[in-house]
Scaffold this motif. Structure first.
Motif, mmCIF file in Angstrom:
data_model
loop_
_atom_site.group_PDB
_atom_site.id
_atom_site.type_symbol
_atom_site.label_atom_id
_atom_site.label_comp_id
_atom_site.label_asym_id
_atom_site.label_seq_id
_atom_site.Cartn_x
_atom_site.Cartn_y
_atom_site.Cartn_z
ATOM 1 N N LEU A 16 0.942 -0.993 -0.049
ATOM 2 C CA LEU A 16 -0.240 -0.142 0.022
ATOM 3 C C LEU A 16 0.913 1.103 -0.182
ATOM 4 O O LEU A 16 0.592 2.209 -0.550
ATOM 5 N N ARG A 17 1.877 1.187 0.769
ATOM 6 C CA ARG A 17 2.786 2.495 0.968
ATOM 7 C C ARG A 17 3.278 2.724 -0.562
ATOM 8 O O ARG A 17 3.366 3.842 -0.908
ATOM 9 N N ASP A 18 3.953 1.534 -1.230
ATOM 10 C CA ASP A 18 4.793 1.836 -2.227
ATOM 11 C C ASP A 18 3.714 2.187 -3.695
ATOM 12 O O ASP A 18 3.988 2.851 -4.521
ATOM 13 N N GLY A 19 2.449 1.607 -3.445
ATOM 14 C CA GLY A 19 1.526 2.006 -4.380
ATOM 15 C C GLY A 19 0.794 3.208 -4.466
ATOM 16 O O GLY A 19 0.733 4.000 -5.428
ATOM 17 N N LEU A 20 0.463 3.709 -3.186
ATOM 18 C CA LEU A 20 -0.410 5.000 -3.053
ATOM 19 C C LEU A 20 0.681 6.112 -3.065
ATOM 20 O O LEU A 20 0.172 7.023 -3.558
ATOM 21 N N LEU A 52 8.117 17.196 7.657
ATOM 22 C CA LEU A 52 8.835 16.655 6.461
ATOM 23 C C LEU A 52 10.332 17.030 6.488
ATOM 24 O O LEU A 52 10.703 18.251 6.759
ATOM 25 N N PRO A 53 11.312 16.068 6.162
ATOM 26 C CA PRO A 53 12.814 16.405 6.058
ATOM 27 C C PRO A 53 12.938 17.436 4.948
ATOM 28 O O PRO A 53 12.092 17.737 3.898
ATOM 29 N N GLN A 54 13.999 18.150 5.022
ATOM 30 C CA GLN A 54 14.436 19.347 4.234
ATOM 31 C C GLN A 54 14.368 18.828 2.717
ATOM 32 O O GLN A 54 13.695 19.536 1.719
ATOM 33 N N GLU A 55 15.140 17.811 2.506
ATOM 34 C CA GLU A 55 15.218 17.092 1.095
ATOM 35 C C GLU A 55 14.138 16.955 0.504
ATOM 36 O O GLU A 55 13.903 16.908 -0.582
ATOM 37 N N TRP A 57 11.275 18.542 0.186
ATOM 38 C CA TRP A 57 10.640 19.749 -0.270
ATOM 39 C C TRP A 57 11.166 20.017 -1.783
ATOM 40 O O TRP A 57 10.454 20.826 -2.494
ATOM 41 N N SER A 58 12.277 19.527 -2.111
ATOM 42 C CA SER A 58 12.750 19.660 -3.356
ATOM 43 C C SER A 58 12.930 18.375 -4.313
ATOM 44 O O SER A 58 13.055 18.253 -5.276
ATOM 45 N N ASP A 59 12.889 17.088 -3.489
ATOM 46 C CA ASP A 59 12.811 16.061 -4.217
ATOM 47 C C ASP A 59 11.661 14.913 -4.043
ATOM 48 O O ASP A 59 11.379 14.357 -3.018
ATOM 49 N N ASN A 60 11.053 14.775 -5.122
ATOM 50 C CA ASN A 60 9.965 14.001 -5.071
ATOM 51 C C ASN A 60 10.147 12.553 -4.523
ATOM 52 O O ASN A 60 9.485 11.973 -3.619
ATOM 53 N N GLY A 61 11.278 11.993 -4.882
ATOM 54 C CA GLY A 61 11.708 10.479 -4.434
ATOM 55 C C GLY A 61 11.765 10.578 -2.918
ATOM 56 O O GLY A 61 11.481 9.596 -2.010
ATOM 57 N N ALA A 62 12.551 11.553 -2.408
ATOM 58 C CA ALA A 62 12.716 11.661 -0.706
ATOM 59 C C ALA A 62 11.377 11.976 -0.287
ATOM 60 O O ALA A 62 11.053 11.441 0.986
ATOM 61 N N LEU A 63 10.541 12.645 -0.886
ATOM 62 C CA LEU A 63 9.088 13.006 -0.170
ATOM 63 C C LEU A 63 8.474 11.642 0.004
ATOM 64 O O LEU A 63 7.920 11.226 1.088
ATOM 65 N N ILE A 64 8.427 11.026 -1.126
ATOM 66 C CA ILE A 64 7.658 9.771 -1.185
ATOM 67 C C ILE A 64 8.250 8.469 -0.166
ATOM 68 O O ILE A 64 7.395 8.092 0.613
ATOM 69 N N ALA A 65 9.586 8.697 -0.069
ATOM 70 C CA ALA A 65 10.366 7.856 0.696
ATOM 71 C C ALA A 65 10.005 8.112 2.214
ATOM 72 O O ALA A 65 9.978 7.256 3.075
ATOM 73 N N ASP A 66 9.743 9.226 2.613
ATOM 74 C CA ASP A 66 9.397 9.551 3.874
ATOM 75 C C ASP A 66 8.080 9.307 4.265
ATOM 76 O O ASP A 66 7.518 9.434 5.667
ATOM 77 N N ASP A 68 4.991 7.051 5.360
ATOM 78 C CA ASP A 68 4.680 5.496 5.786
ATOM 79 C C ASP A 68 3.240 5.165 5.244
ATOM 80 O O ASP A 68 2.590 6.026 4.680
ATOM 81 N N THR A 69 2.841 3.881 5.489
ATOM 82 C CA THR A 69 1.346 3.517 4.939
ATOM 83 C C THR A 69 0.204 4.525 5.783
ATOM 84 O O THR A 69 -0.560 4.941 5.316
ATOM 85 N N GLN A 70 0.518 4.821 7.036
ATOM 86 C CA GLN A 70 -0.311 5.843 7.691
ATOM 87 C C GLN A 70 -0.533 6.900 7.243
ATOM 88 O O GLN A 70 -1.531 7.750 7.076
ATOM 89 N N ASP A 71 0.565 7.534 6.979
ATOM 90 C CA ASP A 71 0.848 8.940 6.041
ATOM 91 C C ASP A 71 0.008 8.928 4.799
ATOM 92 O O ASP A 71 -0.728 9.840 4.681
#
Length: 352
Positions: A16-20, A52-55, A57-66, A68-71
């Motif tokens: 779910l986390r990876d897909g959503l 959210l961590p600073q990165e 805000w400018s990196d889509n990959g970092a945002l998605i990685a941060d 979790d399923t609850q988020d």
């Protein structure tokens, strides 16, 4: 070591986390444009959830990685009306709410999941992942659901066998000369092994294309050996053969039936009929088709299959020699390989 129901729910939550994640970010950006990350950060802020961590805000990959399923589920529910209502509707909202409840239970390690509860989580997660276009993750979760159904069947079969033995002991025996049904009728292997629950929905064009379908659907001879040629199916196949052999025939066929009416079965029949190394004499009923199409050889055509639920809009299709991003590109690659794909790509660039 055998997986527990909790282990399976673990896998579902990660899927779910990876897909959503990519879907949520895409929808927030479509709605809020440059303010999307601000809205995501605002929607996530609770007493225990850090910013959210600073990165991010400018990196889509970092945002998605941060996330979790609850988020992910909270981001959907807290901004449902503004971001997701028009695309996922009331059903999608129900799926997200139910899965958030399941996630909260999963967060407590001592909370057990029964087979029924774990299957409900798998089924609801599959529906939501399909709705957001996360096809690969939906397939993985759907397989977990099938495993749970098989386990349920095995358990019920053991109980039934035990109850039948006890009943036989209480009643003594059957009427003299009358054999028990199980000595007269041999169940199909799918039923005897407990696989019938999966086999009910095994006709899947995407699985046939990938070469992972059950033999009765994957192998053309076995498929037609089990298929009765109704008048409607016969007419469809005749039309297909005539069209592919330069005879008059409808170029487009639209199949309209209710659920279970044979749409996928009909498409599979046409798919196999146009494949290599297959003759009408290979299966019962082939002579009926031969009478209709006349003295022509079966066509061996390049075939393409586009199954919407097996295509992920957020992920390109990666092949050894090409990366395909569109439906037209996928169609061209299946029909003509890299050369076909490049022709479509060049035509698109030129605006043709």
């Amino acid at each position: 070591m055998a997986l527990s129901n909790r282990d399976r729910v673990d896998q579902i939550m990660f899927a779910l986390r990876d897909g959503l994640g990519p879907f949520i970010l895409r929808e927030y950006r479509a709605q809020y444009k440059r303010q999307a990350v601000d809205e995501i950060d605002r929607a996530l802020q609770t007493g225990s959830r850090p910013a959210l961590p600073q990165e991010a805000w400018s990196d889509n990959g970092a945002l998605i990685a941060d996330l979790d399923t609850q988020d992910c589920l909270n981001l959907m529910i807290r901004n449902w009306q503004n971001v997701f209502q028009s695309k996922l509707g009331h059903d999608g909202r129900s799926y997200a709410g139910e899965l958030l409840t399941a996630r909260n239970k999963w967060a407590h390690p001592k909370e057990p999941f029964t087979n029924d509860e774990a299957y409900r989580v798998a089924d609801t997660a599959t529906r939501l992942l399909k709705a957001v276009g996360a096809a690969d993750d939906a397939v993985a979760v759907e397989e977990i659901g099938r495993d749970l159904l098989r386990l349920r069947y095995d358990e019920e079969a053991k109980k039934s066998k035990k109850a039948t033995g006890q009943l036989a002991q209480e009643r003594g025996t059957t009427t003299p000369g009358l054999k028990p049904w199980r000595e007269v009728v041999q169940p199909h292997p799918d039923v005897a092994s407990g696989r019938y629950l999966q086999a009910e929905f095994a006709a899947d064009l995407s699985q046939v294309l990938a070469g992972t379908a059950e033999p009765e659907y994957q192998d053309p001879v076995e498929f037609f050996r089990r298929t009765y040629l109704t008048e409607g199916l016969l007419a469809l196949l005749v039309t297909g053969v005539r069209r592919l052999t330069a005879q008059p025939g409808d170029p487009v066929v639209q199949i309209k039936t209710s659920f279970g009416g044979g749409k996928t079965h009909s498409m599979l029949a046409l798919y196999h009929l146009a494949g290599p190394n297959f003759n009408l004499g290979d299966f019962p009923g082939g002579e009926r088709l031969a009478e209709e199409i006349g003295n022509v050889d079966l066509p061996e055509a390049n075939r393409a299959v586009l199954v919407g639920t097996a295509l992920d809009a957020a992920k390109p299709r990666v092949y050894p020699d090409a990366t395909v991003n569109t439906l037209w590109g996928e169609l061209a690659y299946q029909l003509g390989g890299l050369e076909g794909y490049q022709m479509v790509e060049q035509a698109d660039v030129k605006g043709i």
